[in-house]
Design a protein around this motif. Sequence first.
Motif, PDB file in Angstrom:
ATOM      1  N   ARG A  61       0.814  -1.211   0.000  1.00 18.20           N
ATOM      2  CA  ARG A  61       0.000   0.000   0.000  1.00 18.20           C
ATOM      3  C   ARG A  61       0.851   1.266   0.000  1.00 18.20           C
ATOM      4  N   VAL A  62       1.938   1.239   0.742  1.00 12.64           N
ATOM      5  CA  VAL A  62       2.826   2.409   0.761  1.00 12.64           C
ATOM      6  C   VAL A  62       3.515   2.577  -0.595  1.00 12.64           C
ATOM      7  N   LEU A  63       3.951   1.479  -1.190  1.00 10.63           N
ATOM      8  CA  LEU A  63       4.575   1.545  -2.509  1.00 10.63           C
ATOM      9  C   LEU A  63       3.598   2.096  -3.551  1.00 10.63           C
ATOM     10  N   LYS A  64       2.346   1.684  -3.451  1.00 11.32           N
ATOM     11  CA  LYS A  64       1.322   2.174  -4.372  1.00 11.32           C
ATOM     12  C   LYS A  64       1.001   3.639  -4.095  1.00 11.32           C
ATOM     13  N   LYS A  65       0.991   4.006  -2.831  1.00  9.97           N
ATOM     14  CA  LYS A  65       0.711   5.384  -2.434  1.00  9.97           C
ATOM     15  C   LYS A  65       1.707   6.351  -3.074  1.00  9.97           C
ATOM     16  N   TYR A  66       2.971   5.965  -3.096  1.00 13.08           N
ATOM     17  CA  TYR A  66       4.012   6.824  -3.659  1.00 13.08           C
ATOM     18  C   TYR A  66       4.305   6.500  -5.129  1.00 13.08           C
ATOM     19  N   GLN A  67       3.424   5.695  -5.702  1.00 13.67           N
ATOM     20  CA  GLN A  67       3.452   5.383  -7.135  1.00 13.67           C
ATOM     21  C   GLN A  67       4.807   4.819  -7.608  1.00 13.67           C
ATOM     22  N   PHE A  68       5.319   3.882  -6.854  1.00 13.34           N
ATOM     23  CA  PHE A  68       6.528   3.182  -7.279  1.00 13.34           C
ATOM     24  C   PHE A  68       6.164   2.235  -8.425  1.00 13.34           C
ATOM     25  N   GLU A  69       6.633   2.548  -9.615  1.00  9.68           N
ATOM     26  CA  GLU A  69       6.330   1.683 -10.752  1.00  9.68           C
ATOM     27  C   GLU A  69       7.009   0.318 -10.616  1.00  9.68           C
ATOM     28  N   ASN A  70       8.105   0.296  -9.896  1.00  8.25           N
ATOM     29  CA  ASN A  70       8.833  -0.966  -9.688  1.00  8.25           C
ATOM     30  C   ASN A  70       8.479  -1.598  -8.348  1.00  8.25           C
ATOM     31  N   TRP A  71       7.231  -1.439  -7.907  1.00  7.58           N
ATOM     32  CA  TRP A  71       6.795  -1.951  -6.599  1.00  7.58           C
ATOM     33  C   TRP A  71       7.036  -3.458  -6.480  1.00  7.58           C
ATOM     34  N   GLU A  72       6.809  -4.168  -7.575  1.00 14.82           N
ATOM     35  CA  GLU A  72       6.966  -5.632  -7.525  1.00 14.82           C
ATOM     36  C   GLU A  72       8.426  -6.010  -7.327  1.00 14.82           C
ATOM     37  N   GLU A  73       9.326  -5.294  -7.996  1.00 13.12           N
ATOM     38  CA  GLU A  73      10.757  -5.552  -7.848  1.00 13.12           C
ATOM     39  C   GLU A  73      11.218  -5.294  -6.412  1.00 13.12           C
ATOM     40  N   ILE A  74      10.710  -4.209  -5.821  1.00 16.13           N
ATOM     41  CA  ILE A  74      11.078  -3.867  -4.443  1.00 16.13           C
ATOM     42  C   ILE A  74      10.553  -4.918  -3.471  1.00 16.13           C
ATOM     43  N   LEU A  75       9.288  -5.291  -3.648  1.00 14.33           N
ATOM     44  CA  LEU A  75       8.684  -6.277  -2.756  1.00 14.33           C
ATOM     45  C   LEU A  75       9.345  -7.641  -2.920  1.00 14.33           C
ATOM     46  N   ARG A  76       9.705  -7.969  -4.141  1.00 17.77           N
ATOM     47  CA  ARG A  76      10.381  -9.244  -4.397  1.00 17.77           C
ATOM     48  C   ARG A  76      11.739  -9.291  -3.693  1.00 17.77           C
ATOM     49  N   TYR A  77      12.437  -8.168  -3.686  1.00 16.93           N
ATOM     50  CA  TYR A  77      13.719  -8.120  -2.989  1.00 16.93           C
ATOM     51  C   TYR A  77      13.530  -8.360  -1.495  1.00 16.93           C
ATOM     52  N   ILE A  78      12.551  -7.652  -0.904  1.00 15.60           N
ATOM     53  CA  ILE A  78      12.312  -7.753   0.534  1.00 15.60           C
ATOM     54  C   ILE A  78      11.888  -9.162   0.923  1.00 15.60           C
ATOM     55  N   LEU A  79      11.018  -9.761   0.112  1.00 20.76           N
ATOM     56  CA  LEU A  79      10.456 -11.073   0.429  1.00 20.76           C
ATOM     57  C   LEU A  79      11.366 -12.237   0.038  1.00 20.76           C
ATOM     58  N   ILE A  80      12.013 -12.107  -1.119  1.00 20.27           N
ATOM     59  CA  ILE A  80      12.668 -13.267  -1.715  1.00 20.27           C
ATOM     60  C   ILE A  80      14.172 -13.094  -1.900  1.00 20.27           C
ATOM     61  N   GLU A  81      14.553 -12.125  -2.718  1.00 21.91           N
ATOM     62  CA  GLU A  81      15.939 -12.041  -3.165  1.00 21.91           C
ATOM     63  C   GLU A  81      16.930 -11.794  -2.035  1.00 21.91           C
ATOM     64  N   ARG A  82      16.509 -11.062  -1.020  1.00 22.55           N
ATOM     65  CA  ARG A  82      17.411 -10.681   0.061  1.00 22.55           C
ATOM     66  C   ARG A  82      17.978 -11.895   0.803  1.00 22.55           C
ATOM     67  N   THR A  83      17.185 -12.940   0.948  1.00 17.61           N
ATOM     68  CA  THR A  83      17.620 -14.119   1.716  1.00 17.61           C
ATOM     69  C   THR A  83      17.598 -15.410   0.896  1.00 17.61           C
ATOM     70  N   LYS A  84      17.341 -15.295  -0.396  1.00 16.06           N
ATOM     71  CA  LYS A  84      17.177 -16.478  -1.245  1.00 16.06           C
ATOM     72  C   LYS A  84      18.404 -17.383  -1.244  1.00 16.06           C
ATOM     73  N   LYS A  85      19.580 -16.821  -1.451  1.00 17.65           N
ATOM     74  CA  LYS A  85      20.797 -17.624  -1.536  1.00 17.65           C
ATOM     75  C   LYS A  85      21.059 -18.386  -0.239  1.00 17.65           C
ATOM     76  N   LYS A  86      20.827 -17.738   0.881  1.00 16.18           N
ATOM     77  CA  LYS A  86      21.041 -18.371   2.178  1.00 16.18           C
ATOM     78  C   LYS A  86      20.082 -19.537   2.382  1.00 16.18           C
ATOM     79  N   GLN A  87      18.800 -19.321   2.047  1.00 15.00           N
ATOM     80  CA  GLN A  87      17.810 -20.389   2.200  1.00 15.00           C
ATOM     81  C   GLN A  87      18.128 -21.559   1.286  1.00 15.00           C
ATOM     82  N   GLN A  88      18.520 -21.247   0.053  1.00 16.16           N
ATOM     83  CA  GLN A  88      18.821 -22.308  -0.896  1.00 16.16           C
ATOM     84  C   GLN A  88      20.084 -23.079  -0.512  1.00 16.16           C
TER      85      GLN A  88
END
Length: 204
Positions: A61-88
Amino acid sequence: MIKSMIEKGFFKGVKQKLGYEKANEIRELYIMVLKENMGLATDKPTEFNLMYTSLILATYRVLKKYQFENWEEILRYILIERTKKKQQFFMKLYLLIDPNPFKRIVKISKEKQDKHYGNVNFTHDIVRDDEQAYHLHVKKCFYFDFFRANDALEVMPMFCTLDDIWGDVLLPHKHGVRFSRPKLLSKGDSYCFFKFDRTKKESL
């Protein structure tokens, strides 16, 4: 303890991508979202899942509020990419020492149905369970219902890719099991179809 660790890790990723100011705004909104949806937490597993989805919804909602066009990329980093290598890394290590990954994965799936999901806000219809395959239909999903109720269904396809973190590590020729999801609620299907099929390992 686990809840606070997840919150701390999540907001660490938020600060890395968005800074302290927006992280604080998301934190305040997260508390509001959690309170507004508390009625959905009808069992212990859902209390935890509600926390997780509320974190994601507040950020979205905050990403949409500030009209981040790359909201999905940002959310993907926070949820997935940031810890993906460690989990794998730990998943690969686990698969390396386990003599029967297929049997172990089926056992974990069954245990998670009770401990992580529960049978109130999720349904788990096992349509095949034998030595060669384990097939599961999920017709009711708390995650899907939560984001749909909060007008944020466009988050779901990315949310579903969380399973790919470990699913991509499973190599049929090496581990003797193939994981696939030919149907997903997030893609408009009437249920999610989780398939674990035993395969023949290639000899070294």
